[in-house]
Design an enzyme around this catalytic site. Structure first.
Site, PDB file in Angstrom:
ATOM      1  N   SER A  40       8.192  -2.134   1.653  1.00 24.15           N
ATOM      2  CA  SER A  40       7.355  -1.992   0.460  1.00 24.15           C
ATOM      3  C   SER A  40       7.474  -3.234  -0.432  1.00 24.15           C
ATOM      4  O   SER A  40       7.147  -4.333   0.001  1.00 24.15           O
ATOM      5  CB  SER A  40       7.736  -0.702  -0.274  1.00 24.15           C
ATOM      6  N   ASP A  67      -0.870   5.523   4.227  1.00 24.57           N
ATOM      7  CA  ASP A  67      -0.202   4.804   3.144  1.00 24.57           C
ATOM      8  C   ASP A  67      -1.233   4.014   2.348  1.00 24.57           C
ATOM      9  O   ASP A  67      -2.100   3.350   2.924  1.00 24.57           O
ATOM     10  CB  ASP A  67       0.840   3.854   3.755  1.00 24.57           C
ATOM     11  N   HIS A  69       3.903   6.314   3.283  1.00 31.03           N
ATOM     12  CA  HIS A  69       4.719   5.272   2.680  1.00 31.03           C
ATOM     13  C   HIS A  69       6.153   5.784   2.509  1.00 31.03           C
ATOM     14  O   HIS A  69       6.381   6.930   2.141  1.00 31.03           O
ATOM     15  CB  HIS A  69       4.155   4.887   1.314  1.00 31.03           C
TER      16      HIS A  69
END
Length: 327
Positions: free
Chosen positions: A166, A263, A293
């Protein structure tokens, strides 16, 4: 942008079970909490869903010299092999505002155990206390320090990679760009669902609309975390926060990009893959159907997280010339 309604049918059964359990717990959403409580809630993801901590050979707490003072590091050494160890610098996710050495302890342990390399986790500065570009600057300084101190630490500076998830995936990409042509030679980069575009262009990505209501990274959660990172009016197209806008990507180390179909950051990963391909950078791209995610932190309940780590280990095994890969 208005996100499409959340459609549970698009998720794998195990992901749906995780999200159903989260909803049933009655816990508030991340974006509804003050920053200190957001951080505590985020820690619970790995604690509850990350599985058992994988065994490693040794853990050392270190400090790197940074632009604003010492940067805490955590060095994980494998149980097999001998120094100097091939090494991966790991950068935790959390939207530049959450996450720390503890939130991703299980992720780092699993990477060490699976790949057989050393891992150094970096506790870079976070927003809102330290907005952009504090975190990216810390990461670049930390990687420089690790490379310079490699011999003393029993690490091999000629076999050095970066990885992250991320926001950490973004920071790993930034480190590769910022250190290109420097004394630090990075051999590979592993980017788990990286955020590569924080500009208004990224706000319009189709995956932000299509997946923007899918927990845990809803559009509201994205804003709650990335907003403080950019609160000082920092240019959202600066490559230190949006690596997709780097002027020249040629010569970057080979990349493995792993994304999740459900995501909001799916297009961030896809488009960065395309940009690297256009620049002639070798890229392996893997997209997990029905995943969300943050799934890499849920190895205790999602087999896909364990598989993704094995794929990362195999990739690092090739590019760091590891003698053996532990499955």
């Amino acid at each position: 942008m208005q996100a499409d309604p959340f459609d549970p049918a698009r998720l794998t059964p195990d992901v749906l079970a995780v999200l159903t359990g989260m909803a049933a717990s009655g816990a508030p959403t991340l974006e509804s909490l003050p920053i200190a409580e957001m951080r505590q809630a985020y820690l619970q993801v790995g604690a509850l869903l990350g599985g058992e901590p994988m065994p490693v050979g040794q853990i050392l707490e270190l400090q790197a010299a940074g632009p604003a003072g010492p940067i805490p590091l955590r060095l994980y050494l494998p149980r097999t092999g001998t120094a100097p160890y091939a090494t991966t610098v790991y950068l935790h996710g959390g939207g530049w505002s959450l996450g720390d050495l503890d939130s991703h302890d299980k992720v780092c342990r699993r990477l060490v155990h699976t790949a057989g390399c050393a891992v150094v986790a970096v506790d870079y500065r976070r927003a809102p206390e330290h907005p952009a570009p504090a975190g990216p600057d810390d990461v670049v300084a930390a990687v420089r320090w690790i490379a310079a101190q490699a011999t003393e630490l029993g690490l091999d500076a000629s076999r050095l990679a970066v990885a992250g998830d991320s926001a950490g995936g973004s920071l790993a990409a930034v480190a590769c760009q910022q250190l290109l042509g420097s004394e630090v030679a990075l051999s590979a980069q592993v980017l788990f669902y990286p955020a590569t575009d924080l500009s208004p262009t990224g706000d319009a990505f189709d995956s932000r609309r299509r997946n923007g209501a899918v927990p845990p990274l809803t559009l509201e959660a994205m804003q709650a975390m990335s907003g403080p990172f950019l609160c000082n009016g920092f240019d959202t197209r600066d490559p230190r926060v949006s690596p997709r806008f780097a002027a020249d990507l040629r010569g970057l180390p080979p990349a493995l990009i792993i994304t999740a179909q459900c995501d909001a950051l799916l297009d961030d990963g896809r488009l960065y893959r395309d940009a690297l391909n256009e620049a002639g950078v070798p890229v392996e791209y893997i997209e997990y159907p029905g995943m969300i995610h943050g799934f890499i932190e849920m190895a205790g309940v999602l087999p896909a997280a364990r598989t993704a780590m094995e794929q990362a280990a195999a990739f690092l095994g090739v590019h760091l010339d590891l003698a053996a890969i532990r499955a």
